[in-house]
Design a protein around this motif. Sequence first.
Motif, PDB file in Angstrom:
ATOM      1  N   ARG A   1      -1.475  -1.368  -3.814  1.00  0.00           N
ATOM      2  CA  ARG A   1      -2.622  -0.455  -3.863  1.00  0.00           C
ATOM      3  C   ARG A   1      -2.120   0.973  -3.719  1.00  0.00           C
ATOM      4  O   ARG A   1      -1.593   1.344  -2.669  1.00  0.00           O
ATOM      5  CB  ARG A   1      -3.636  -0.779  -2.774  1.00  0.00           C
ATOM      6  CG  ARG A   1      -4.880   0.101  -2.886  1.00  0.00           C
ATOM      7  CD  ARG A   1      -6.050  -0.441  -2.092  1.00  0.00           C
ATOM      8  NE  ARG A   1      -6.519  -1.725  -2.570  1.00  0.00           N
ATOM      9  CZ  ARG A   1      -7.293  -1.896  -3.633  1.00  0.00           C
ATOM     10  NH1 ARG A   1      -7.663  -0.859  -4.364  1.00  0.00           N
ATOM     11  NH2 ARG A   1      -7.692  -3.113  -3.979  1.00  0.00           N
TER      12      ARG A   1
ATOM     13  N   THR B   1      -2.904   4.981  -3.733  1.00  0.00           N
ATOM     14  CA  THR B   1      -3.905   6.038  -3.542  1.00  0.00           C
ATOM     15  C   THR B   1      -3.235   7.364  -3.835  1.00  0.00           C
ATOM     16  O   THR B   1      -2.190   7.678  -3.256  1.00  0.00           O
ATOM     17  CB  THR B   1      -4.464   6.036  -2.123  1.00  0.00           C
ATOM     18  OG1 THR B   1      -5.056   4.767  -1.848  1.00  0.00           O
ATOM     19  CG2 THR B   1      -5.512   7.129  -1.957  1.00  0.00           C
TER      20      THR B   1
ATOM     21  N   LEU C   1      -5.124  11.896  -9.965  1.00  0.00           N
ATOM     22  CA  LEU C   1      -6.073  11.227  -9.083  1.00  0.00           C
ATOM     23  C   LEU C   1      -6.549   9.905  -9.692  1.00  0.00           C
ATOM     24  O   LEU C   1      -6.745   8.907  -8.989  1.00  0.00           O
ATOM     25  CB  LEU C   1      -7.272  12.130  -8.798  1.00  0.00           C
ATOM     26  CG  LEU C   1      -6.989  13.432  -8.047  1.00  0.00           C
ATOM     27  CD1 LEU C   1      -8.281  14.222  -7.865  1.00  0.00           C
ATOM     28  CD2 LEU C   1      -6.347  13.159  -6.698  1.00  0.00           C
TER      29      LEU C   1
ATOM     30  N   SER D   1      -5.123   6.254  -9.101  1.00  0.00           N
ATOM     31  CA  SER D   1      -5.421   5.450  -7.910  1.00  0.00           C
ATOM     32  C   SER D   1      -6.004   4.118  -8.347  1.00  0.00           C
ATOM     33  O   SER D   1      -7.023   4.070  -9.049  1.00  0.00           O
ATOM     34  CB  SER D   1      -6.429   6.184  -7.021  1.00  0.00           C
ATOM     35  OG  SER D   1      -5.876   7.365  -6.506  1.00  0.00           O
TER      36      SER D   1
ATOM     37  N   LEU E   1      -3.752  11.372  -3.702  1.00  0.00           N
ATOM     38  CA  LEU E   1      -4.595  12.408  -3.083  1.00  0.00           C
ATOM     39  C   LEU E   1      -4.362  13.762  -3.737  1.00  0.00           C
ATOM     40  O   LEU E   1      -3.283  14.016  -4.290  1.00  0.00           O
ATOM     41  CB  LEU E   1      -4.298  12.489  -1.584  1.00  0.00           C
ATOM     42  CG  LEU E   1      -4.514  11.188  -0.792  1.00  0.00           C
ATOM     43  CD1 LEU E   1      -4.107  11.397   0.642  1.00  0.00           C
ATOM     44  CD2 LEU E   1      -5.978  10.750  -0.884  1.00  0.00           C
TER      45      LEU E   1
ATOM     46  N   ILE F   1       0.526   5.835  -0.411  1.00  0.00           N
ATOM     47  CA  ILE F   1      -0.258   7.041  -0.666  1.00  0.00           C
ATOM     48  C   ILE F   1       0.680   8.104  -1.228  1.00  0.00           C
ATOM     49  O   ILE F   1       1.755   8.346  -0.667  1.00  0.00           O
ATOM     50  CB  ILE F   1      -0.935   7.545   0.626  1.00  0.00           C
ATOM     51  CG1 ILE F   1      -1.885   6.481   1.162  1.00  0.00           C
ATOM     52  CG2 ILE F   1      -1.688   8.848   0.358  1.00  0.00           C
ATOM     53  CD1 ILE F   1      -2.481   6.834   2.527  1.00  0.00           C
TER      54      ILE F   1
ATOM     55  N   HIS G   1       0.851  -1.183   0.000  1.00  0.00           N
ATOM     56  CA  HIS G   1       0.000   0.000   0.000  1.00  0.00           C
ATOM     57  C   HIS G   1       0.887   1.233   0.000  1.00  0.00           C
ATOM     58  O   HIS G   1       1.955   1.236   0.628  1.00  0.00           O
ATOM     59  CB  HIS G   1      -0.891   0.063   1.255  1.00  0.00           C
ATOM     60  CG  HIS G   1      -1.885  -1.042   1.348  1.00  0.00           C
ATOM     61  ND1 HIS G   1      -1.570  -2.297   1.782  1.00  0.00           N
ATOM     62  CD2 HIS G   1      -3.210  -1.063   1.059  1.00  0.00           C
ATOM     63  CE1 HIS G   1      -2.651  -3.058   1.758  1.00  0.00           C
ATOM     64  NE2 HIS G   1      -3.660  -2.342   1.321  1.00  0.00           N
TER      65      HIS G   1
END
Lengths: 111, 112
Positions: free
Chosen positions: B108, B110, B83, B86, B112, B12, B10
């Motif tokens: 994964r 993400t 964006l 994602s 932002l 971000i 994961h």
Amino acid sequence: DAKTTQPTSMDCAEGRAANLPCNHSTISGNEYVYWYRQIHSQGPQYIIHGLKNNETNEMASLIITEDRKSSTLILPHATLRDTAVYYCIVSSGGSNYKLTFGKGTLLTVNP
Amino acid sequence: DAGVTQSPTHLIKTRGQHVTLRCSPISGHKSVSWYQQVLGQGPQFIFQYYEKEERGRGNFPDRFSARQFPNYSSELNVNALLLGDSALYLCASSGGLTGELFFGEGSRLTVL
């Protein structure tokens, strides 16, 4: 690669056979039928594939019609752990690494 | 036997940043493919590498690039993140004549 059509969702009772259909009416002579499944939040898992003849392995059976325009994946004794999205994919040998996934069939196995 | 391993699992990022995702194929597999899976859709093909050479590319912008190393591991790079990038990024390896792919658990991302 030929397109496939699958039902959006299906239900099956635990312990019963799950029969998942797939239409691939534009399949070419050199294209195989592959089945993968994806359990929630995991990577897809290969199940089985075939060209003309019916195939069986430890996971499932694949029945391909004589005209090869449709196929059925059979899970003989579905368990709760078989709940997943099942993808039917048609691909030629030369481009096997490029699989075109549709939205698949969400199979829900109920207790 | 170890399956296909991907890292990180994961992460971000913010818009405009760059990301590198890594994949180690099953031992003995020389082909690695990358797929992007956005929520609610099936995986979409990005790249395939075999013996360190690009053998296929899906319909993705040039912000996406990849490479394969002598040990057959691979990196997927995405620049100028949007964006819409994602998604779950899946790596798959293949080594047999029958052509089935073995997928990792994915990274994964993400944005932002």
